[in-house]
Design an enzyme around this catalytic site. Structure first.
Site, mmCIF file in Angstrom:
data_model
loop_
_atom_site.group_PDB
_atom_site.id
_atom_site.type_symbol
_atom_site.label_atom_id
_atom_site.label_comp_id
_atom_site.label_asym_id
_atom_site.label_seq_id
_atom_site.Cartn_x
_atom_site.Cartn_y
_atom_site.Cartn_z
ATOM 1 N N ASP A 1 -1.991 10.751 -2.260
ATOM 2 C CA ASP A 1 -2.411 9.690 -3.194
ATOM 3 C C ASP A 1 -2.709 10.240 -4.575
ATOM 4 O OD1 ASP A 1 -3.038 8.518 -0.375
ATOM 5 O OD2 ASP A 1 -2.847 6.849 -1.786
ATOM 6 N N ARG B 1 -7.657 -0.493 -6.698
ATOM 7 C CA ARG B 1 -7.937 0.644 -5.807
ATOM 8 C C ARG B 1 -8.061 1.903 -6.666
ATOM 9 N NH1 ARG B 1 -4.365 1.159 -0.496
ATOM 10 N NH2 ARG B 1 -6.249 2.218 0.222
ATOM 11 N N GLN C 1 -2.021 2.332 9.958
ATOM 12 C CA GLN C 1 -0.755 2.418 9.216
ATOM 13 C C GLN C 1 0.289 3.228 9.993
ATOM 14 O OE1 GLN C 1 -3.784 2.800 7.874
ATOM 15 N NE2 GLN C 1 -3.844 2.292 5.700
ATOM 16 N N ASN D 1 -5.357 12.375 0.377
ATOM 17 C CA ASN D 1 -4.456 11.546 1.197
ATOM 18 C C ASN D 1 -5.328 10.829 2.226
ATOM 19 O OD1 ASN D 1 -1.741 10.661 1.871
ATOM 20 N ND2 ASN D 1 -1.968 11.829 3.763
ATOM 21 N N LYS D 2 -4.704 10.019 3.037
ATOM 22 C CA LYS D 2 -5.417 9.189 4.016
ATOM 23 C C LYS D 2 -6.435 9.985 4.829
ATOM 24 C CE LYS D 2 -5.164 5.650 4.506
ATOM 25 N NZ LYS D 2 -6.120 4.736 3.836
ATOM 26 N N ARG E 1 0.860 -1.186 0.000
ATOM 27 C CA ARG E 1 0.000 0.000 0.000
ATOM 28 C C ARG E 1 0.893 1.232 0.000
ATOM 29 N NH1 ARG E 1 2.362 1.914 3.716
ATOM 30 N NH2 ARG E 1 0.808 3.542 3.713
ATOM 31 N N GLY E 2 0.250 2.418 -0.126
ATOM 32 C CA GLY E 2 1.019 3.641 -0.336
ATOM 33 C C GLY E 2 1.115 3.850 -1.844
ATOM 34 N N ALA E 3 0.831 5.089 -2.278
ATOM 35 C CA ALA E 3 0.656 5.344 -3.715
ATOM 36 C C ALA E 3 1.833 4.878 -4.580
ATOM 37 C CB ALA E 3 0.354 6.827 -3.928
HETATM 38 O O1 MRU Z 1 -4.561 3.181 2.248
HETATM 39 P P1 MRU Z 1 -3.077 3.395 2.137
HETATM 40 O O2 MRU Z 1 -2.311 2.814 3.291
HETATM 41 O O3 MRU Z 1 -2.552 2.940 0.800
HETATM 42 O O4 MRU Z 1 -2.905 4.968 2.202
HETATM 43 C C1 MRU Z 1 -1.624 5.507 2.072
HETATM 44 C C2 MRU Z 1 -1.577 6.985 2.165
HETATM 45 O O5 MRU Z 1 -2.577 7.663 2.304
HETATM 46 C C3 MRU Z 1 -0.234 7.629 1.979
HETATM 47 O O6 MRU Z 1 -0.140 8.817 2.716
HETATM 48 C C4 MRU Z 1 -0.038 7.967 0.490
HETATM 49 O O7 MRU Z 1 -0.333 6.862 -0.323
HETATM 50 C C5 MRU Z 1 1.336 8.428 0.204
HETATM 51 S S1 MRU Z 1 2.513 7.121 0.294
HETATM 52 C C6 MRU Z 1 4.060 7.747 -0.045
#
Ligand code: MRU
Length: 367
Positions: free
Chosen positions: A256, A109, A215, A266-267, A66-68
């Protein structure tokens, strides 16, 4: 397969010797993608081998990766894995398979644009390359390796541009995990912290736990602590009161997807931090590589927000925590308006102020 692709995970820098790698390709053309299964952290460090697109799709969907940026790299390799068995088909049929597998992976996603961006890159090299399936496929795998290598380089550059924002003795608040675990190495929001740490600066980090999947508590705390950086986990509601008490000097978060006007998805929970930071006059930075900008969407209202299962809220880690028949709402992301963002730290430099004009000047018409 026509020939072995020369590539080694050792080509990619490590964020810290104590940190397991997030994802890497193992072997040559008949190799596989190795993903650190992040759902098992921090209790267990388990690597998931992926040999087909379905395993990669499931890993993205379930947040094993996970993470963009990491999702983008995983999808690029997933597209190679999902098309490998079609190499001996005629060129047209091979390219049809490329489109089909790319569509399939892209559906895992919806919010992080790096997923579609990486799939487009690998698909484009297949279409631009002359020859038959094995030649095209070898080019696709090279492109996936290039995306992985570039991600580590860009993240390092983000850290180099952002490290000066963290003062000696500074107290930094971050949300979710935008660190090494969300990328191939270094991370985005956490990269300035890794570089400042390398430079010998002392500072402390507050990591929001980040309900419902934790996370921040599970991943950000894991990687910062393993790297020797001082980190304290906060329940999600605590940040605003620490700002009120003047115990936070700056906020740095990842992204994201960033729209053409700078609005940033973002999250979930990022927006409320930005509102609180503005109220208390605290700088609020976003850190992201250019692959997270989506200049095809004019503003944040056009960014699709993933809605996840209410089970993640109701019984996140096994125990039922929501009473009776109450419903749960579980949007995975929110959008912070550009006006609340002090600056965006990119691999090119610091983008400040955050306006549509500055963004188009920064990236030209691409992005
Ligand atoms: O749902 P996730 O864990 O994939 O969400 C991740 C985030 O929101 C991060 O802040 C974002 O993807 C940036 S990762 C460098």
């Amino acid at each position: 397969m026509s020939k072995t692709i020369e590539f080694s995970a050792d080509d990619i820098p490590r964020t810290h010797p104590q940190l397991p790698r997030t994802l890497y390709w193992e072997g040559g053309a008949d190799g596989q993608l190795a993903l650190l299964d992040q759902t098992r952290l921090p209790a267990e460090v388990v690597t998931l081998p992926c040999r087909d697109a379905a395993t990669v799709w499931e890993a993205i969907k379930m947040l094993r990766v996970r993470g963009a940026p990491a999702i983008g790299v995983a999808a690029a390799y997933g597209l190679c894995l999902g098309t490998r068995e079609h190499c001996d088909a005629p060129r047209d049929q091979f390219l049809t398979a490329v489109d089909e597998v790319a569509d399939y992976l892209n559906g895992a996603r919806p919010t992080a644009v790096n997923l579609a961006w990486a799939l487009r890159r690998v698909t484009a090299v297949a279409k631009e390359t002359e020859g038959d399936g094995p030649v095209l496929w070898a080019r696709m795998l090279s492109e996936a390796h290039a995306i992985a290598r570039e991600d580590a380089e860009r993240c390092r550059q983000i850290g180099e541009h952002g490290a000066a924002l963290i003062p000696e003795g500074g107290r930094v608040l971050t949300h979710c995990n935008a660190g090494a675990l969300a990328t191939v190495a270094y991370g985005t929001a956490l990269s300035p912290m890794y570089i400042a740490h390398e430079q010998g600066r002392r500072f402390s980090v507050f990591a929001d736990e980040t309900r419902p999947l934790l996370q921040g508590a599970r991943l950000t705390a894991f990687e910062l602590a393993a790297s020797g950086i001082d980190v304290t986990v906060l329940c999600d509601g605590v940040g605003a009161s620490l700002m009120q008490a003047r115990e936070i000097d700056l906020v740095v978060v990842g992204a994201d997807r960033i729209a053409a006007n700078g609005d940033t998805a973002n999250k979930i929970g990022t927006y409320s931090l930005a509102v609180a930071a503005r109220h208390h006059g605290i700088p609020f930075y976003v850190a992201a590589p250019s692959s997270t900008f989506d200049l095809s969407v004019a503003n944040g209202g056009q960014i699709p927000i993933e809605q996840r299962s209410d089970d993640e809220v109701r019984r996140g880690f096994g125990t039922e925590t929501v009473a009776g028949t109450a419903r749960c709402l579980n949007p995975a992301f929110d959008v912070t308006p550009a006006a609340l963002i002090t600056g965006i730290i990119t691999e090119i430099g610091l983008l400040e102020p955050v306006t549509a004009e500055r963004i188009s000047g920064f990236f030209g018409s691409g992005g």
